[in-house]
Design an enzyme around this catalytic site. Structure first.
Site, short mmCIF file in Angstrom:
data_model
loop_
_atom_site.label_atom_id
_atom_site.label_comp_id
_atom_site.label_asym_id
_atom_site.label_seq_id
_atom_site.Cartn_x
_atom_site.Cartn_y
_atom_site.Cartn_z
N SER A 1 0.80 -1.24 0.00
CA SER A 1 0.00 0.00 0.00
C SER A 1 0.83 1.28 0.00
O SER A 1 0.26 2.36 -0.21
CB SER A 1 -0.95 0.02 1.19
OG SER A 1 -1.98 -0.91 0.99
N LYS B 1 0.45 3.31 -2.99
CA LYS B 1 -0.72 4.20 -3.14
C LYS B 1 -0.33 5.67 -3.00
O LYS B 1 -1.02 6.55 -3.49
CB LYS B 1 -1.79 3.83 -2.11
CG LYS B 1 -2.35 2.41 -2.30
CD LYS B 1 -3.25 2.01 -1.14
CE LYS B 1 -3.74 0.58 -1.28
NZ LYS B 1 -4.51 0.13 -0.09
N TYR C 1 -3.46 -2.57 -10.40
CA TYR C 1 -3.34 -2.26 -8.96
C TYR C 1 -2.41 -3.27 -8.28
O TYR C 1 -1.51 -2.89 -7.52
CB TYR C 1 -4.76 -2.27 -8.35
CG TYR C 1 -4.80 -2.30 -6.85
CD1 TYR C 1 -4.55 -1.15 -6.09
CD2 TYR C 1 -5.10 -3.48 -6.16
CE1 TYR C 1 -4.58 -1.19 -4.70
CE2 TYR C 1 -5.14 -3.53 -4.79
CZ TYR C 1 -4.87 -2.38 -4.05
OH TYR C 1 -4.90 -2.43 -2.68
N TYR D 1 -5.21 3.66 7.80
CA TYR D 1 -6.59 3.13 7.85
C TYR D 1 -7.27 3.46 9.18
O TYR D 1 -7.19 4.60 9.62
CB TYR D 1 -6.59 1.62 7.56
CG TYR D 1 -5.67 1.30 6.43
CD1 TYR D 1 -5.97 1.72 5.14
CD2 TYR D 1 -4.46 0.66 6.63
CE1 TYR D 1 -5.11 1.49 4.09
CE2 TYR D 1 -3.58 0.42 5.58
CZ TYR D 1 -3.91 0.84 4.32
OH TYR D 1 -3.06 0.63 3.30
N VAL E 1 1.13 -3.76 3.81
CA VAL E 1 1.09 -5.08 4.47
C VAL E 1 2.37 -5.89 4.27
O VAL E 1 2.53 -6.94 4.89
CB VAL E 1 -0.11 -5.97 4.08
CG1 VAL E 1 -1.38 -5.54 4.75
CG2 VAL E 1 -0.25 -6.08 2.59
O1 DON Z 1 -4.84 -4.90 -1.84
C1 DON Z 1 -4.26 -5.35 -0.87
O2 DON Z 1 -4.85 -5.91 0.04
C2 DON Z 1 -2.76 -5.21 -0.82
N1 DON Z 1 -2.20 -5.25 -2.14
C3 DON Z 1 -2.35 -3.92 -0.17
C4 DON Z 1 -2.94 -3.74 1.21
C5 DON Z 1 -2.04 -3.04 2.16
O3 DON Z 1 -0.85 -2.92 1.96
C6 DON Z 1 -2.64 -2.55 3.43
N2 DON Z 1 -1.61 -1.99 4.27
N3 DON Z 1 -1.34 -1.91 5.38
#
Ligand code: DON
Length: 307
Positions: free
Chosen positions: A63, A66, A191, A243, A261
């Site tokens: 993320s 992003k 994405y 978040y 993540v």
């Molecule tokens: O879409 C997802 O779930 C992952 N590619 C990215 C989510 C993420 O990194 C949330 N971060 N803390």
């Protein structure tokens, strides 16, 4: 301020936290990562980087990507963007579906998954196809990082796609509300591709420097975005970067920051420096546990925060 000394202290004090938390396993390829890793890098405006731990180890930025896609899209669409994605914290987990249904397919902000998927859709409309869009996103990441060698991990990308039920659900829900212009599969594939970019803490802290300096890279003096846009990206990181733990992060760390993540977190000290940490075990909100702790220690010891 003796940054080296602060980092050495953090490396010691972080140890009890390193065994806490759980590596992300909803993306199977990420579950294979060595959970006991830790790294932290701090980059100053003259380009000096101070690091501890495995700061050359590349990990999945997830993320954190992003931040780059939102910056790019804001630069292209300006205020028009907010017709399709909001700027309020969601108070919900990053992959939640409920709010999106009752808010009629308009995601709360560009950093929750739904918001980032809309941002990817705007880039896909601008650059026309998956390959060109991903190439432009990579070009931007390489430019802000001052490093042409950055790549992505196709195995992580494929693994996420094979288990991407929630993201496909979010994308389909938004498509049903008319908030996705391109083909759902194309958007989600793009994405996942930018989420699977791999970088080290050294590379990430360097890449965030333009956001610490009102949109201009202090090393090359290249302006990537306007002052105002940099202010918006930083504000979004502060209020939405973690978040439903964004309040916690602001309370304990007090810096604009964005987590992924994969275990990475980036943070910005306006007018002074940028920081990246990495430790794969996550807290219950999906943010690096030891990484968050390390940033809190850094802010405490250095006295640096935006407050
Ligand atoms: O879409 C997802 O779930 C992952 N590619 C990215 C989510 C993420 O990194 C949330 N971060 N803390």
């Amino acid at each position: 301020m003796d940054i080296e000394k602060i980092l050495q202290e953090i490396q010691e004090e972080i140890k009890p936290f390193m065994s806490q938390g759980k590596v992300a396993d909803y993306i199977p390829a990420l579950a294979k990562v060595d959970p006991d890793q830790f790294a932290m890098s701090v980059t100053l405006f003259d380009g000096t980087t101070h690091s501890i731990g495995c700061s050359d180890t590349k990990f999945s930025i997830q993320s954190i990507s992003k931040v780059f896609t939102f910056t790019k899209s804001l630069n292209i669409y300006s205020k028009e963007l907010y017709k399709r994605v909001g700027k309020e914290p969601s108070g919900n987990p990053f992959n939640s579906l409920v709010q999106l249904e009752y808010e009629r397919g308009i995601p709360r902000n560009p950093f929750i998954n739904a918001g980032a998927i809309v941002i990817t859709d705007t880039l896909l409309s601008h650059y026309k196809n998956v390959n060109d869009t991903f190439e432009k996103v990579m070009d931007f990441i390489k430019a802000v990082a001052g490093d042409r060698a950055i790549t992505h991990d196709q195995e992580v990308c494929d693994s996420e796609y094979a288990h991407g039920y929630r993201n496909l659900a979010l994308a389909n829900l938004m498509k049903s509300f008319g908030n996705l212009d391109n083909d759902v599969e194309d958007v989600v594939k793009t994405y996942f591709k930018h989420c699977s970019v791999t970088m080290s803490t050294k590379e990430l802290s360097r890449a965030m420097l333009f956001l610490a300096n009102h949109g201009t890279d202090p090393i090359s003096n290249h302006r990537f975005i306007t002052d105002n846009q940099a202010k918006r990206v930083n504000a979004m990181m502060l209020t939405c970067g973690h978040y439903d733990a964004s309040g916690e992060f602001a309370f304990h760390v007090g810096l604009p920051g964005k987590s992924g993540v994969g275990g990475g977190i980036v943070a910005v000290v306006p007018k002074q420096m940028s920081i990246a940490v990495f430790s794969p075990r996550l807290n219950s909100w999906g943010n690096s546990l030891a990484g968050t702790q390390a940033l809190e220690l850094f802010s405490q010891k250095s006295g640096l925060s935006v407050f």
